[in-house]
Design an enzyme around this catalytic site. Structure first.
Site, PDB file in Angstrom:
ATOM      1  N   GLY A  12       0.791  -1.233   0.000  1.00 48.15           N
ATOM      2  CA  GLY A  12       0.000   0.000   0.000  1.00 48.15           C
ATOM      3  C   GLY A  12       0.822   1.280   0.000  1.00 48.15           C
ATOM      4  N   HIS A 102       0.634   0.458 -13.427  1.00 45.38           N
ATOM      5  CA  HIS A 102       1.420  -0.732 -13.729  1.00 45.38           C
ATOM      6  C   HIS A 102       2.898  -0.349 -13.766  1.00 45.38           C
ATOM      7  CE1 HIS A 102       2.238  -4.707 -15.180  1.00 45.38           C
ATOM      8  NE2 HIS A 102       3.019  -4.184 -16.095  1.00 45.38           N
TER       9      HIS A 102
HETATM   10  C1  GAR Z   1       3.100  -1.235  -7.488  1.00 39.34           C
HETATM   11  O1  GAR Z   1       4.403  -1.206  -8.013  1.00 39.34           O
HETATM   12  C2  GAR Z   1       2.086  -1.391  -8.604  1.00 39.34           C
HETATM   13  O2  GAR Z   1       2.455  -0.733  -9.788  1.00 39.34           O
HETATM   14  C3  GAR Z   1       2.110  -2.885  -8.800  1.00 39.34           C
HETATM   15  O3  GAR Z   1       2.140  -3.402  -7.495  1.00 39.34           O
HETATM   16  C4  GAR Z   1       2.896  -2.508  -6.666  1.00 39.34           C
HETATM   17  C5  GAR Z   1       2.135  -2.249  -5.392  1.00 39.34           C
HETATM   18  O4  GAR Z   1       2.933  -1.608  -4.441  1.00 39.34           O
HETATM   19  N1  GAR Z   1       0.967  -3.336  -9.527  1.00 39.34           N
HETATM   20  C6  GAR Z   1       1.014  -4.317 -10.439  1.00 39.34           C
HETATM   21  O5  GAR Z   1       2.016  -4.963 -10.677  1.00 39.34           O
HETATM   22  C7  GAR Z   1      -0.293  -4.580 -11.167  1.00 39.34           C
HETATM   23  N2  GAR Z   1      -0.090  -5.418 -12.295  1.00 39.34           N
HETATM   24  P1  GAR Z   1       2.269  -0.874  -3.200  1.00 39.34           P
HETATM   25  O6  GAR Z   1       1.290  -1.872  -2.563  1.00 39.34           O
HETATM   26  O7  GAR Z   1       3.394  -0.568  -2.269  1.00 39.34           O
HETATM   27  O8  GAR Z   1       1.575   0.350  -3.688  1.00 39.34           O
END
Ligand code: GAR
Length: 179
Positions: A12, A102
């Site tokens: 998050g 993404h």
């Molecule tokens: C982020 O880097 C987002 O871009 C990626 O998950 C991470 C979440 O980090 N999403 C994907 O890969 C979707 N295909 P966070 O929970 O620390 O925000």
């Protein structure tokens, strides 16, 4: 001001960056142990969580999500590390109102491991993309994307950190334009 719901499955960190800049009506997580829920508590953002396994099927799970969003009159659903494919039940209720971030330069490296896949492919640059969500995996119309270089001395950790820093700038920029 549009009412925003953020969806997160894990850490998050993007949610936190957004909650520090915009009023967030609610955080939804599909994982009861997501650190994002802890962040929501600390930030005073109401949070809701239900897991797919509590429901008979994905339709019932997404019906519960739609009910939650409707109840809070949500205008914009912001996926920030929500690691489930959005299916027809949620899409048909909210299509055109769901965006995703993404960690790669789409259509390069879609899927759940955008950073790792770009790293393994030895690219000289990757990127970050914000796009509308449709029925495909990371295929919706692109709203904005930026390139992120891979530097000669990078480790996967420094490369990943540069991608995340870029996300923390790009997502608020796009959301500011949309709300
Ligand atoms: C982020 O880097 C987002 O871009 C990626 O998950 C991470 C979440 O980090 N999403 C994907 O890969 C979707 N295909 P966070 O929970 O620390 O925000």
């Amino acid at each position: 001001m549009k009412k925003i719901a953020v969806f997160a499955s894990g850490s998050g960190s993007n949610f936190q960056v957004l909650a520090e800049q915009f009023p967030i009506a609610l955080l939804f997580s599909d994982k009861k142990n997501a650190y994002a829920l802890e962040r929501a508590k600390n930030l005073g953002v109401p949070s809701y969580t239900f897991e797919l396994k509590e429901f008979e099927n994905k339709v019932a799970y997404e019906e519960a999500i739609v009910e939650l969003l409707d109840k809070h009159q949500i205008d914009l659903v912001v996926l920030a590390g929500y690691m489930k494919i959005v299916c027809n039940t949620l899409l048909s209720a909210y299509e055109g109102r769901i965006i995703n971030i993404h960690p790669a330069y789409l259509p390069e490296f879609p899927g759940a491991h955008g950073i790792e896949d770009a790293w393994k492919a030895d690219v000289s640059q990757s990127g970050v993309t914000v796009h509308w969500v449709d029925a495909g995996v990371d295929t919706g119309q692109i709203i904005k994307q930026v390139r992120v270089p891979r530097l000669i001395n990078d480790t996967i950790e420094t490369f990943e950190a540069r991608i995340h820093e870029t996300e923390y700038k790009l997502y608020p920029e796009v959301i500011r334009e949309l709300v």
